[in-house]
Design an enzyme around this catalytic site. Structure first.
Site, short mmCIF file in Angstrom:
data_model
loop_
_atom_site.label_atom_id
_atom_site.label_comp_id
_atom_site.label_asym_id
_atom_site.label_seq_id
_atom_site.Cartn_x
_atom_site.Cartn_y
_atom_site.Cartn_z
N LYS A 97 1.41 -2.45 5.78
CA LYS A 97 0.20 -3.21 5.52
C LYS A 97 0.50 -4.45 4.67
O LYS A 97 1.22 -4.38 3.68
CB LYS A 97 -0.76 -2.30 4.76
CG LYS A 97 -2.21 -2.64 4.94
CD LYS A 97 -3.03 -1.46 4.45
CE LYS A 97 -4.38 -1.89 3.98
NZ LYS A 97 -5.18 -0.75 3.55
N SER A 146 0.88 -1.15 0.00
CA SER A 146 0.00 0.00 0.00
C SER A 146 0.92 1.20 0.00
O SER A 146 1.89 1.25 0.76
CB SER A 146 -0.88 -0.01 1.25
OG SER A 146 -1.36 1.29 1.50
N ARG A 192 -22.44 -29.80 -36.56
CA ARG A 192 -21.62 -28.63 -36.16
C ARG A 192 -22.54 -27.56 -35.61
O ARG A 192 -23.51 -27.18 -36.27
CB ARG A 192 -20.78 -28.06 -37.31
CG ARG A 192 -19.86 -26.89 -36.81
CD ARG A 192 -18.59 -26.71 -37.64
NE ARG A 192 -18.10 -28.01 -38.04
CZ ARG A 192 -17.69 -28.32 -39.27
NH1 ARG A 192 -17.66 -27.38 -40.19
NH2 ARG A 192 -17.32 -29.55 -39.57
N ASN A 194 -1.57 -6.91 2.45
CA ASN A 194 -2.89 -7.20 1.88
C ASN A 194 -3.00 -8.66 1.46
O ASN A 194 -2.00 -9.28 1.10
CB ASN A 194 -3.11 -6.33 0.65
CG ASN A 194 -3.49 -4.91 1.02
OD1 ASN A 194 -4.22 -4.70 1.98
ND2 ASN A 194 -2.99 -3.94 0.27
#
Lengths: 454, 454, 454, 454
Positions: C282, C276, C315, C284
């Protein structure tokens, strides 16, 4: 052979009732009675016949189990219903029997009956959505100043207010509600096309009959029959899907706030709700779990309806036959999600002290951004960023408050005075325009963004 | 408040019964009775209590509507069921009441009950799949030599046989069936973990009780409880999805063959099936439409189950609660698709004359490839390709048979003699290894390809 | 016009490469080269032509952007590819050009090329799944005795071990892996049917060519062409879906454990991962978010493939054309989910002290069940239940440990001695058979449940 | 490592370009430049810095492959983009570098960039939808009187006109188009919330900056940031889904009409389109197959987006990360479906003679309803119904025209004169209000049904 238990977490009682045999059957019979009256009004069928048909068109006179079995054989509910109604009319008036279902096709009755049920669903939704929006507004107002952690990727972030969070839920729900009502208005239209959608057997009276039929049923009359053009129903179900997504987001947030380690909010216990036999104190996120269950189920149902839209020519093979359980399941899930969140929102207990405690427990690290900006003005952003990286890491490593670490860092201390440091970790002082956003979301005039630009 | 009619095209009666209140309730009660017996056998609860519990565990003694309501309040069927059973046992033996549901958690009873219902679903599927495979084998054998148009992108292509087409359907259904049975074998296991999945309240006897419980219920005992590991159920539902895809392909093909302009096959009329009130001669593809309806609905249900697999920790919030209606809806749709195609396959009328007429109506243009190869040996492929392009266009433009155009094209006529030209448009003479493929698909030894390589 | 950025969270680089133009093109060219060699080996095309074709079949010789454009025009990649290859061969050997793509149809090359790419995907998956399973086994062994909260509905429940939790993830992943490999084995088969699936232009040599083609490509040879029978691919994608569901569950659990308020585990930071800019400390749940993103996307892709299975005759119109992006997207998402969880599992930091602290923070209320059982032996279950309800409520209300409240409740204190009360809140003493379940899940012999019953 | 080929049937070139690296990257850089300008305008960042940032914000200056790799590591495109832009600005002006991305968070740039791309998608759609609607209107007008079979369940039914069929397609597409445009208007709004959605780092200037940012980018400014409220995007994608369903229905109808046995319409060949190497005369439904491929793919993508709406708190874990590929895939599929049907509609050849011939080939049985009504007036409906059942069966069994059989049935012949019998099988005489419906669908004033009621 009733099947409520297996669907007990999939519908409210009211919506189970709405799609019950009695109710679905009556909706089909209402179509037949209204059709006869409309045609009688235009002199197409005898008035007396219309009266006899209307008299016979009472759900309680029919054997819904037998009709269900015959529907599976016929591949459509319309054929056995018309046959049974005709027999019942014939029993009292053989001539009138000849006018049952005059000029209509089996899909006309099934589709219009579905629309009649949807109309009632809208009323049910409307009541609950009004309650939900009121409860959310109340929470958003009451907690205008209740600071709490913002959480991005479920990690702590700068603070928000619980009022803004509640207003955010409300905003999305109001927008979805508005769209949904527009879709209901579009979708609540008569289907009446006869065998191929031209109403050929009515000569040039087809549209007049259709309009009269709509008047009888309280439904609008569309441009043309929509037997294989299912866009209106599709849009309605999509808008339910969007609404349920909004409710699911709210439910997920609340269920996360209810975790024992977070403990910032709790849905109400209520009678029979969310208990645990062995842990009597426990409050489970039962209402949230029901809304989230709907949020898991509804997207697949939306996809089913969309993929079934490619219906062949003037009556689809498979796409149409897939609709009833899909629509019923989706509407019921939606109604349950709404009702569950009404209960959650109306009874939500909010623990603002725990919210503050959880902010404090981050020891100010969520305010690193703020400190960086304050310092950046003097030091330049790069230098400030570097300093804050170091001090924040220190704060985390030493389990000390960021403001203390900053205070003990000479090159910072000379620039941030004691007042500034004291305020740094005060969440109320770092909320930006949270309250303006909250007010804008609550505004009764909150309108479409494009109009806002003008 | 029964809801059969709205789901009347979504299930067979037998599968409606399987997931009825009575049936689901009895499956839960069977778990409780078996648990008490298993625990009594190991000396954990008194034998007398187990007997009293088993005596009370009869669905007809309970009010399923009330249980459904209470389930919605509780957010799980287990809690109200256990409460109601305990009350009932208490009425005759207060001591025994204390041993109801001993060591189990509410999810244990709900999950194991679901597995018990799935076990019965497998038996139902098995009977119908055997009939379907037999009917397809019979069609594939009877029509080994019935030439018909190949159709690619719904346009005419070189011929195939109807026998090969039927064998192709059979091959895919057999493969899907085999996978499905393997998934049933994996999924038919007891869920028994207690509050957190450790069976802590049973001390060191947890596994012994679990194994005895499995024996009582005729279910295997897995490595460990699977309360939030739903892969076995997911795989089972996926394999239903694959099977329904195969049935849907067969249904689509037959519905296309039934078009009035094609008229090569027709599903049987049967009692109450597929009629039209105004066009009595009409044979609608009703069975196919039901299988296709399932093929529209099942993918969304599979997706729902898969997306609900991300269940939190030791009991999910939403993902688990979404399962019952999803599983029931998917199993019912699958069973209806199978049963519908049994009826279609067993009663299919095949119009081999129309098949031949539709080949002939292409005036030999589908054999351009064949003529090109014959000519290519002498002229080189490029020259042959160019010639055939011209002659085929001429054949189409002038509505003449390709063989005639070729005969009237000197540079071709000198190379293809009259016999070759006569044979050119004979579909039986241009089937390649269609019959070998057909036989391989029917072979009882048809096995996994990897083993075939050895 | 490359589009990596928009899909940057949707695939690993390795799997982006696997489905790149170069790679997809080469897979198609490999089919053509192998076909020519196979046919040369059987004397159907000249050996020299096969060599020229193989020489020209190099992706770098072709303009993939132009081929993409032409593919969109043609509605199939096979036609422009064959045309371009033919031109390139013709430039060096006009005769050889006539033998390019001999007897094959455009779907043969596209389908077999897809299978070749899937074969390489399997190898990639295999490496990562082995790493993932090893890392989970290691976690499950290291934390055999690490007690932590069980969590049901995200609320505190009796303890489990982190070893059992990791073993549970491992068990589900191993089962899904095993199924997936079986599906790969089934699906890695040649598609070779010619215009209508009869290989008519090869006379009676069709199967011999097909088998030789399989040998050239290292693919098995199936019973018959599967141009519109897509069950093998469908099953493979479904099994990816189940595996991703298992990975998503693991990712959800870990992302919940990573919440700042819980803090029991953290995925590794790694280079460039999860930072961050403003909050440097931090961590995450980036890897988890990527696996969860896949778990959101894959169910819809599975549903798409299943709903596209109803392909018309020889097909499909739409169903087939939808496959390439669906398969590529799903395989890439799966590979990314696996790779992300490898990184998460290998680098997971587990905070066993915080786990214990979170247990302790419940103040023993999670052991109410245990106390009830201990008391129930003397007091009867009902009386014990009632007592525990009261004492637990008191414990919560007064923020006191349950054991203290019990100690201060005379009728309990006389029955539970000091030792018992001291042990009550010890999680290690209430783990039931957690460790046996853990070991069973780790067992190399862990097998299908049905065999276990014998 | 470009991947166009694998997606070659999944997007137009124009939309591939729209979501290309260059385009996506530029959209993100446009956000950053506009943000700097907006903030400079309000005196928040220096004007000079804004200019330097704008100068550096050129996609061609960046290495998109490296950014894609870094995005995968970071779990978001915003972080590496901002880092790279900052470095580039720093190279020329270190001070300006400190103002890059001022007050924004990584999600702000990614979300707003996506909105900018969607705005361009709308323009692309708009052009093609206008062409499609014009072409359909033209077909609906030209074929106002072209009678053809109605077909219900793919069986022959009373006649309609091709004009009505085309008007029906148009009506549904216009309705979907209108809804879609309303959704675009709602969704084309700036996302700008900063770290937690409060714009805290801007003090009380957050809304002013946001509004200026919207003005710079030509986007509306919403009530509040919508980082985890994804309803506007969801509604937009749903409305694409509804539109694609309408296009898929049209494509399915046309592909059915193109069958060689039906031969009532054909999409144009065009350059490189729909050929067959071995059957040069063949016209494949290539455009229809592409639209149908989209119709198979889009529902699953809609479901994915809806299920990802339950995003946690202030930034989702997984739900958000799943969005880019989902949105891009869905928009590209939608654009391709629209463009394909433009080509189909503009070049559609309609064979009205074959339409009439196919009506005639039913030998009047589709007029049994009409005959029944005519006779019913005299004989009573029951008797008439019985008679027609018999005569229609006879007509089918003996391959004779219904009118002949009726003529030879004395009790009918006395009641229907020669004129009536001659007219019976004339489709133009049994079209009901087909033309009125057609006109209503074409009406420029065609409006919402609810307003029509007044």
């Amino acid at each position: 052979m009733a099947a409520r238990l297996i669907d007990s977490l999939a519908t409210t009682e009211e919506l189970a009732e709405l799609f019950s045999d009695e109710s679905a059957l009556q909706a089909m019979l209402d179509f037949e009675a209204a059709l006869a009256r409309a045609e009688a009004g235009l002199g197409i069928v005898p008035q007396a016949a219309a009266e006899k048909i209307a008299l016979a068109a009472k759900a309680e006179l029919f054997d819904s189990a037998a009709l269900s079995r015959d529907t599976l054989r016929a591949g459509t509910p319309g054929i056995p219903l018309v046959k049974a109604l005709t027999e019942r009319v014939r029993a009292t008036d053989p001539t009138a029997a000849g006018f049952v279902h005059w000029a209509a096709t089996s899909q006309d009755v099934a589709d219009t009956a579905l629309v009649l049920l949807l109309k009632r669903a809208q009323s049910i939704f409307e009541v609950d959505l009004a309650r939900l929006e009121k409860a959310l507004r109340s929470l958003a107002e009451k907690h205008a100043d209740t600071a709490m952690l913002g959480r991005t990727l479920m990690q702590a972030a700068p603070p928000i207010t619980f009022g803004l969070k509640a207003a955010g839920w409300l905003g999305s729900i109001r927008r979805a509600h508005k769209r949904l009502n527009a879709s209901f208005a579009d979708a609540l239209v008569v289907q009446f096309g006869g065998a191929s959608g031209t109403l050929a057997s009515l000569g040039d009276q087809g549209i007049a009959v259709g309009q009269a039929l709509g008047d009888e049923l309280g439904l609008a009359y569309p441009d043309a029959p929509w037997h294989t053009h299912r866009d209106r129903l599709a849009a309605l179900l999509c808008d339910c899907g969007v609404l349920i997504g909004c409710l699911g987001k709210m439910a997920r947030d609340i269920s996360l706030l209810m975790q024992v380690e977070v403990a910032e909010a709790a849905e109400p216990g209520g009678a029979g709700r969310g208990g645990s036999s062995t842990m009597p104190h426990k409050r489970n996120p039962t209402g949230c779990s029901l809304a989230l269950a709907a949020a898991y189920r509804v997207p697949g149902l939306v996809a089913t309806f969309l993929s079934g839209m490619t219906q062949e020519h003037e009556r689809g093979v498979g796409g149409w036959q897939a609709e009833w359980p899909t629509v019923a399941g989706l509407i019921q899930a939606s109604g349950l999600a709404i009702a569950s969140m009404v209960e959650v929102a109306e009874g939500l207990s909010v623990n603002s002290e725990k919210m503050r405690a959880n902010v404090d427990a981050t020891r100010g690290t969520i305010f690193a951004e703020k400190a960086m900006i304050m310092l950046g003005k003097e030091l330049g952003r790069d230098a400030a960023h570097k300093l804050l990286e170091e001090t924040t890491r220190k704060s985390v490593a030493e389990s000390r408050h960021l403001s203390e670490v900053l205070r003990d860092t000479p090159e910072i201390a000379v620039r941030l005075d004691a007042d500034a440091l004291r305020d740094l970790e005060n969440p109320e002082k770092y909320l930006g325009v949270a309250d303006e956003f909250r007010k804008r979301l609550l505004s009764p005039k909150s309108k479409n963004p494009e109009s806002e630009r003008e």
